[in-house]
Scaffold this active site. Structure first.
Site, short mmCIF file in Angstrom:
data_model
loop_
_atom_site.label_atom_id
_atom_site.label_comp_id
_atom_site.label_asym_id
_atom_site.label_seq_id
_atom_site.Cartn_x
_atom_site.Cartn_y
_atom_site.Cartn_z
N GLY A 237 -12.27 -4.58 -0.52
CA GLY A 237 -11.44 -4.73 -1.80
C GLY A 237 -12.04 -3.84 -3.02
O GLY A 237 -11.47 -4.36 -4.06
N GLU A 279 -16.19 -3.93 4.83
CA GLU A 279 -15.03 -3.50 5.36
C GLU A 279 -14.44 -2.48 4.43
O GLU A 279 -13.26 -2.68 3.82
CB GLU A 279 -13.96 -4.27 5.83
CG GLU A 279 -14.23 -4.83 7.10
CD GLU A 279 -13.27 -6.25 7.56
OE1 GLU A 279 -13.18 -6.62 8.82
OE2 GLU A 279 -12.48 -6.56 6.81
N ARG A 282 -10.16 1.64 0.68
CA ARG A 282 -9.79 2.46 -0.52
C ARG A 282 -11.12 3.11 -1.22
O ARG A 282 -11.18 4.14 -1.57
CB ARG A 282 -9.15 1.67 -1.40
CG ARG A 282 -8.71 2.10 -2.54
CD ARG A 282 -8.22 1.01 -3.73
NE ARG A 282 -7.56 -0.23 -2.93
CZ ARG A 282 -6.39 -0.10 -3.27
NH1 ARG A 282 -5.67 0.82 -3.66
NH2 ARG A 282 -5.76 -1.48 -2.76
N ARG A 319 3.45 3.28 -3.95
CA ARG A 319 2.77 2.38 -4.83
C ARG A 319 3.17 2.06 -6.06
O ARG A 319 3.23 1.00 -6.69
CB ARG A 319 1.05 2.73 -4.93
CG ARG A 319 0.82 2.63 -3.39
CD ARG A 319 -0.86 2.93 -3.33
NE ARG A 319 -1.61 1.68 -4.01
CZ ARG A 319 -2.12 1.77 -5.43
NH1 ARG A 319 -1.94 3.09 -5.87
NH2 ARG A 319 -2.60 0.86 -5.69
N CYS A 350 17.10 8.86 -4.36
CA CYS A 350 18.18 8.31 -4.99
C CYS A 350 17.74 6.87 -5.52
O CYS A 350 18.57 5.83 -4.74
CB CYS A 350 19.41 8.48 -4.30
SG CYS A 350 20.77 8.10 -5.17
#
EC number: 4.1.1.20
Length: 420
Positions: A237, A279, A282, A319, A350
């Site tokens: 995180g 872990e 990102r 995102r 669209c």
């Protein structure tokens, strides 16, 4: 006129060679992050392990790099596990997460001897016990715990609060029952616990609070149940830079604070410090990736705004629509030109919500210019879709000034291939 260089590679030339939209991933930056993990965590602290959170970005080539660098890998689905299997990734270094693993996924994990299965609930524990019995195998597990800590991030990527779809609640009746079921099983080996409190975190405070909660639990269950915790997986995180004041702090900013707290609490409770696992996902790949687009339509609404259309958008980067994520970008073929305009980058879907960047400051833009969006290495390719029947982009990896294709661009036939 200068072009934007990413990891010493000319991005405009990449766009010409591979077309756009195009994901570009720097192996050089990934290796810098892995080296930092080794130096500032694995080598600095005894009895530790790092696993790459593959949900951030996973291809066969990325799995090969993780394997080559000697780290473990965290997977959350049968598809991610299958990718690891196909590159002969060491199964003992796999950590398998998920709040509702299917029976097929559990069978795959048991059959291929996955190193750790992080059990989320009683239902999964029962399925796992039956599957391990079927294969006559002892399965190593961790219980995922919700430590009841609220992290300062978008509500869709908080995971450690009491009201969460993830993990076993820290209710004495519930957690004690789960532990007893595990230690009384002939086919399950409970190693310890896991927590993950959220993503894109900028402060270490919530990780430290969670360590305090978990060490208190370790003390309680040792006294009450005689269970000694051998492993503590602290999740990931850790945040990166997307825009504004967001920053990617050194890994040690998070890990040193956690390890210091863990050592202190273990001494206080007279506990042996368990093996510690992190872990990061990102944090490893987020800033190692960019996305290149070609600019098309330019629509000026006087006294309102200018919309600049690109040849991608929501399908290759959902995102902004999901989390209101904000990005920095530049015109790759005009990096040395004066900033004169403010434009809004609109995707080609669209959907009114398909806006990639609001109010981006740019030089004068023309159709055919190349837009480079920064920090798209995490949760872009991995979350991409075929919405509006748009093929997914190719992925190019760059290393030491060279480029190589690691994922082919999808074709229209690829989109149709499973249809009857």
């Amino acid at each position: 006129m200068a072009n934007f260089l990413f990891s010493n590679v000319d991005t405009v030339e990449l766009a010409k060679k591979y077309k756009t939209p195009l994901y570009v991933v720097s192996e050089d930056i990934i290796l810098e992050r892995f080296n930092e993990i080794k130096k500032d965590f694995i080598e600095k602290h005894e009895n530790t392990m790092a696993v790459y959170a593959s949900k951030a970005f996973l291809t066969k080539e990325m799995a090969r790099i993780v394997k080559r660098e000697g780290l473990g890998m965290d997977v959350v689905s049968g598809g991610e596990l299958y990718t690891a299997i196909k590159v002969d990734f060491p199964m003992e270094k796999i950590v398998f997460h998920g709040n509702n693993k299917t029976l097929d996924e559990i069978e795959m994990a048991v059959k291929y001897n996955v190193g750790r299965i992080v059990v989320d609930n009683f239902y999964e524990l029962e399925l796992l016990d039956k599957m391990a019995s079927k294969y006559k195998k002892k399965v190593n597990i961790l219980f995922r715990i919700t430590p009841g800590v609220n992290s300062h991030t978008h509500k869709y990527i908080r995971t450690g609060q009491v009201d969460s779809k993830f993990g076993v609640p820290l209710n004495e009746n519930i957690i004690y029952e789960a532990i007893l079921k595990a230690i009384n099983s002939n086919y399950i080996e409970l190693k310890g616990f896991h927590f993950h409190i959220g993503s894109q975190l900028q402060e270490s405070e919530t990780h430290v609070k969670s360590i305090k909660v978990l060490t208190s639990l370790m003390k309680e269950i040792k006294d009450e149940l005689g269970f000694i915790t051998k492993e503590l997986n602290t999740g990931g995180g850790y945040g990166i830079h997307y825009n504004g004041n967001e920053s990617r702090k050194p890994l040690s900013y998070f890990t040193d604070a956690m390890m210091e707290e863990l050592e202190k609490e273990c001494r206080k409770y007279n506990l042996e410090r368990p093996r510690v696992v992190i872990e990061p996902g990102r944090w490893v790949v987020g800033e190692a990736g960019i996305t290149l687009y070609t600019i098309g339509s330019i629509k000026n609404i006087p006294n309102v705004r200018t919309y600049v259309g690109i040849d991608g958008g929501m399908p290759d980067n959902p995102r902004p629509s999901l989390y209101d994520a904000q990005y920095e970008a530049l015109i790759a073929n005009k990096v040395d030109e004066e900033i004169t305009d403010i434009v809004t980058i609109a995707g080609k879907c669209c959907e009114s919500g398909d806006i990639l960047i609001w109010d981006l400051k740019t030089p004068h833009i023309e159709a055919g210019d190349i837009l480079a969006v920064l920090s798209t290495g995490a949760y872009n390719y991995s979350m991409a879709s075929n919405y509006n029947r748009i093929p997914r982009p190719a992925v190019v990896m760059i290393s030491k000034g060279n480029d190589r294709l690691i994922v082919k661009r999808e074709t229209y036939d690829d989109i149709l291939r499973n249809e009857i």
